[in-house]
Design a protein around this motif. Structure first.
Motif, mmCIF file in Angstrom:
data_model
loop_
_atom_site.group_PDB
_atom_site.id
_atom_site.type_symbol
_atom_site.label_atom_id
_atom_site.label_comp_id
_atom_site.label_asym_id
_atom_site.label_seq_id
_atom_site.Cartn_x
_atom_site.Cartn_y
_atom_site.Cartn_z
ATOM 1 N N ASN A 13 0.830 -1.213 0.000
ATOM 2 C CA ASN A 13 0.000 0.000 0.000
ATOM 3 C C ASN A 13 0.861 1.257 0.000
ATOM 4 N N GLN A 16 2.440 1.690 -3.435
ATOM 5 C CA GLN A 16 1.434 2.151 -4.386
ATOM 6 C C GLN A 16 1.061 3.612 -4.148
ATOM 7 N N HIS A 64 2.136 -1.634 -8.980
ATOM 8 C CA HIS A 64 1.071 -0.624 -8.919
ATOM 9 C C HIS A 64 -0.272 -1.180 -9.428
ATOM 10 N N THR A 65 -0.210 -2.312 -10.182
ATOM 11 C CA THR A 65 -1.452 -2.896 -10.710
ATOM 12 C C THR A 65 -2.039 -3.971 -9.787
#
Length: 183
Positions: A13, A16, A64-65
């Motif tokens: 998290n 990201q 990030h995906t």
């Protein structure tokens, strides 16, 4: 590591969200495990380190995906597993190519030996021909003179040149057949 899966979720998290230090912490937590899993499949220490490195590159490109940060462990290990299988396939391909190359080399050596033996037999057979036929053969095949050039050089007609060449070939056939029949 099971107890600490919430740490992975927090680090994913954070990454990201833009925290670049989070990836360093993930690497510190997982790199040795990635190397171990890759080694378990490929049985090569250096290759397993390379696989782990490639896996981290993919993870950093795609992290990030990742929609469910709590699944980082399974997702990342699947990447390591896939990269390991790719490395095994590549190794297999290289081994196949090397084997094919070695087989072709052996074949070339065998062909060379056969050609060398054939040339030796041919040269011995040529020595059994009359000298006039030997000269015409050498001029025609070795020196690559035309029939006309040979006739001019030897001061004989083209017909005589053809005749000597024909009879030389026929005698060579007989000599070689008798040698092959005797072996």
């Amino acid at each position: 590591m099971k107890k600490d899966s919430h740490i992975d979720t927090e680090l994913v998290n954070a990454y990201q969200a833009g925290d670049q230090k989070a990836i360093a912490k993930l690497v510190k937590r997982w790199h040795v495990i990635f190397c171990t899993k890759a080694y378990w499949l490929v049985k090569d220490t250096n290759l397993s380190k390379d696989i782990a490195q490639e896996s981290w590159q993919t993870i950093m490109d795609k992290l990030h995906t990742l929609q469910k940060p709590s699944s980082f462990k399974n997702w990342a290990l699947r990447i390591v597993y896939s990269k390991s299988l790719d490395a095994l396939r590549e190794r297999s391909r290289k081994l196949t190519k090397e084997t094919e190359f070695e087989i072709s080399q052996v074949s070339l050596v065998e062909d060379y030996k056969e050609n060398t033996e054939l040339k030796g037999s041919l040269l011995k057979a040529i020595k059994h021909l009359p000298e006039q036929q030997q000269i015409v053969l050498r001029l025609f095949y070795t020196e690559e003179y035309s029939l006309k050039e040979i006739s001019d050089l030897l001061n004989i007609s083209v017909g005589t040149t053809k005749s000597r060449l024909f009879h030389a070939r026929e005698k060579l056939k007989l000599i070689l057949k008798s040698k092959i029949g005797n072996t």
